[in-house]
Design an enzyme around this catalytic site. Structure first.
Site, PDB file in Angstrom:
ATOM      1  N   GLU A  30       0.769  -1.105  -0.280  1.00 27.68           N
ATOM      2  CA  GLU A  30      -0.117  -0.015  -0.107  1.00 27.68           C
ATOM      3  C   GLU A  30       0.762   1.061   0.084  1.00 27.68           C
ATOM      4  OE1 GLU A  30      -3.132  -0.157  -1.158  1.00 27.68           O
ATOM      5  OE2 GLU A  30      -3.737  -1.551   0.555  1.00 27.68           O
ATOM      6  N   THR A  32       2.966   2.201  -2.154  1.00 25.24           N
ATOM      7  CA  THR A  32       4.162   1.661  -2.597  1.00 25.24           C
ATOM      8  C   THR A  32       4.200   2.102  -4.281  1.00 25.24           C
ATOM      9  OG1 THR A  32       3.756  -0.710  -2.738  1.00 25.24           O
ATOM     10  CG2 THR A  32       4.848   0.047  -1.062  1.00 25.24           C
ATOM     11  N   ASP A  33       3.180   2.038  -4.876  1.00 29.61           N
ATOM     12  CA  ASP A  33       3.131   2.299  -6.393  1.00 29.61           C
ATOM     13  C   ASP A  33       3.687   3.570  -6.687  1.00 29.61           C
ATOM     14  OD1 ASP A  33       0.694   3.755  -5.594  1.00 29.61           O
ATOM     15  OD2 ASP A  33      -0.363   2.638  -7.101  1.00 29.61           O
ATOM     16  N   LEU A 118     -12.145  -0.098  -3.138  1.00 37.33           N
ATOM     17  CA  LEU A 118     -12.001  -1.336  -3.913  1.00 37.33           C
ATOM     18  C   LEU A 118     -12.005  -0.891  -5.619  1.00 37.33           C
ATOM     19  CD1 LEU A 118     -14.316  -3.633  -2.404  1.00 37.33           C
ATOM     20  CD2 LEU A 118     -12.044  -3.398  -2.031  1.00 37.33           C
ATOM     21  N   SER A 119     -11.314   0.240  -5.754  1.00 35.00           N
ATOM     22  CA  SER A 119     -11.182   0.851  -7.185  1.00 35.00           C
ATOM     23  C   SER A 119     -12.337   0.648  -8.141  1.00 35.00           C
ATOM     24  CB  SER A 119      -9.977   0.007  -7.805  1.00 35.00           C
ATOM     25  OG  SER A 119      -8.866   0.088  -7.123  1.00 35.00           O
ATOM     26  N   SER A 121     -13.489   3.363  -9.714  1.00 33.79           N
ATOM     27  CA  SER A 121     -13.168   4.101 -10.665  1.00 33.79           C
ATOM     28  C   SER A 121     -12.247   3.433 -11.906  1.00 33.79           C
ATOM     29  CB  SER A 121     -12.394   5.363 -10.022  1.00 33.79           C
ATOM     30  OG  SER A 121     -11.335   5.026  -9.586  1.00 33.79           O
ATOM     31  N   ASP A 165      -4.431   0.390  -9.134  1.00 34.84           N
ATOM     32  CA  ASP A 165      -5.687   0.121  -9.388  1.00 34.84           C
ATOM     33  C   ASP A 165      -5.873  -0.261 -10.773  1.00 34.84           C
ATOM     34  OD1 ASP A 165      -5.597   0.924  -6.980  1.00 34.84           O
ATOM     35  OD2 ASP A 165      -6.787   2.746  -7.313  1.00 34.84           O
ATOM     36  N   TYR A 214      -3.931  11.906   0.354  1.00 35.92           N
ATOM     37  CA  TYR A 214      -3.277  11.071  -0.491  1.00 35.92           C
ATOM     38  C   TYR A 214      -2.216  11.856  -1.163  1.00 35.92           C
ATOM     39  CZ  TYR A 214      -2.520   7.848  -4.343  1.00 35.92           C
ATOM     40  OH  TYR A 214      -1.822   6.731  -5.019  1.00 35.92           O
TER      41      TYR A 214
HETATM   42  C1  GLA Z   1      -5.333   4.359  -4.360  1.00 36.53           C
HETATM   43  C2  GLA Z   1      -4.239   4.707  -5.639  1.00 36.53           C
HETATM   44  C3  GLA Z   1      -3.157   3.606  -5.777  1.00 36.53           C
HETATM   45  C4  GLA Z   1      -2.474   3.489  -4.608  1.00 36.53           C
HETATM   46  C5  GLA Z   1      -3.299   3.118  -3.380  1.00 36.53           C
HETATM   47  C6  GLA Z   1      -2.510   3.006  -2.217  1.00 36.53           C
HETATM   48  O1  GLA Z   1      -5.952   3.285  -4.439  1.00 36.53           O
HETATM   49  O2  GLA Z   1      -5.292   5.013  -6.615  1.00 36.53           O
HETATM   50  O3  GLA Z   1      -2.717   4.158  -7.033  1.00 36.53           O
HETATM   51  O4  GLA Z   1      -1.593   4.470  -4.482  1.00 36.53           O
HETATM   52  O5  GLA Z   1      -4.401   4.226  -3.007  1.00 36.53           O
HETATM   53  O6  GLA Z   1      -1.718   1.883  -2.242  1.00 36.53           O
END
Ligand code: GLA
Length: 362
Positions: A30, A32-33, A118-119, A121, A165, A214
């Protein structure tokens, strides 16, 4: 979910192409991307479906089933409603990448839970671009779809997100995790540890700070890398190198380094107990070093971790509210959820089960 009859009802003609894409739950890795690090997501069963057709008009028309609303837009100006910016962003980024985008009718239906980490978008973006691939541009590949989707989110939705995501929605499966190196985009599938099953629970805590918090965390990581004289935190050789950093940058960077190590260890094929322990450590690091947890999430995670059938649990996604993921003994998620949600309610929390989805073996 078959949206065709509804497409016909809204637009008076059947769709010429249909596509779907799943949400994702991140098991480890988490924040880290955007530091060029490692992530370990898995797709969830819930999906977003998009139906499309060329409409022969001068504008796109987008219908969202969840809102029962249609909005019209052209690629010359961003539409106001939030969900429409994602679709607009994908179409515009595809055009910028050289793909022809004619005026389209688009119908969106989704059962991916929204606003809980949970993405939803990314699922909308990837489903839209997959639809475009089916209808018009077969040469678009899965990685390119993820990259266009990420650009759509960064350029048009205002979140400086990484690529976790969109890569997960475009490439992950529901039965295997995806180990992804976000720098090289090298990836490999990793089986879930044996005799284990996932449970995802919404904490009911709204993700209020998700946008600003964020972007602040990301800026702190960039500043830490700058002070250490490296391109990104991925390039820091080890924890001892962080000693010169002022707080809170040192803690932020420590989370990123230890989280990368946890992902790589989990992907080596550790026992279920060790995998669970890595999830617990990840939560502690997100809570104490990265400071993206909330009191409600901490309570829920502690309740999950105290269950005898739970190997490990942590917040998942960006944090600041939203969902938690637990690794449970196979066959126990529903029982675990019942016990945990009862105790959570007694402390004033209002949680709900997201995965397994309702009706799935309950
Ligand atoms: C959101 C962002 C991702 C990632 C996570 C945290 O989902 O869209 O790119 O940075 O937070 O791991």
């Amino acid at each position: 979910m078959n949206a065709s009859p509804d497409f016909f009802a809204v637009f008076g003609a059947p769709p010429q192409a249909e596509a779907s894409a799943p949400g994702r739950v991140n098991l480890l890795g988490e924040h880290t991307d955007y530091n060029d690090g490692f992530v370990l997501p898995i797709a969830i069963p819930q999906q977003t479906h998009v139906g499309l057709r060329r409409n022969g008009l001068a504008r796109c028309r987008l219908y969202a089933q969840a809102l029962d609303a249609r909005i019209d837009f052209t690629l010359e100006a961003p539409p106001a409603p939030h969900h429409a910016t994602y679709v607009y962003g994908c179409l515009l980024e595809a055009r910028h990448a050289g793909f022809e985008i004619p005026p389209l009718d688009l119908h969106v239906a989704s059962d991916v839970p929204m606003g809980v980490g949970l993405s939803s978008s990314a699922a909308l973006e990837v489903a839209t671009l997959r639809g475009l691939r089916t209808l018009l541009h077969p040469s678009l590949d899965d990685v390119q779809i993820a990259q266009l989707a990420q650009r759509a989110e960064v350029q048009h939705a205002g979140v400086r997100c990484g690529i976790l995501d969109q890569m997960a929605s475009s490439l992950a499966r529901t039965d295997r995790a995806l180990l992804l190196d976000t720098r090289s985009l090298a990836m490999r599938e990793v089986p879930l540890p044996p005799y284990a099953e996932l449970l995802v629970v919404d904490s009911g805590e709204p993700r209020t700070l998700a946008g600003t918090g964020y972007n602040t965390r990301r800026a702190q990581c960039e500043e830490a890398a700058r002070q250490l004289g490296v391109a990104t935190l991925r390039d820091v050789p080890g924890l001892q190198a962080l000693a010169s950093l002022p707080e809170p940058l040192r803690r932020r960077a420590r989370h990123v380094l230890t989280e990368n190590a946890r992902v790589l260890q989990a992907a080596e094929g550790v026992s279920t107990h060790v995998f669970g322990a890595l999830m617990n450590d990840s939560h502690a690091s997100l809570r104490d070093d990265y400071e993206v947890s909330t009191p409600g999430i901490d309570r829920l995670v502690a309740l999950l971790q105290a269950q005898p059938d739970v190997y490990g649990a942590r917040l998942t996604g960006a944090g600041f509210g939203g969902a938690c993921v637990a690794l449970c003994r196979a066959g126990t998620p529903h029982r675990v959820a019942e016990a945990v949600l009862l105790a959570y309610a007694a402390s004033g929390g209002r949680g709900r089960v997201l995965v397994p989805p309702a009706g799935d073996g309950a």
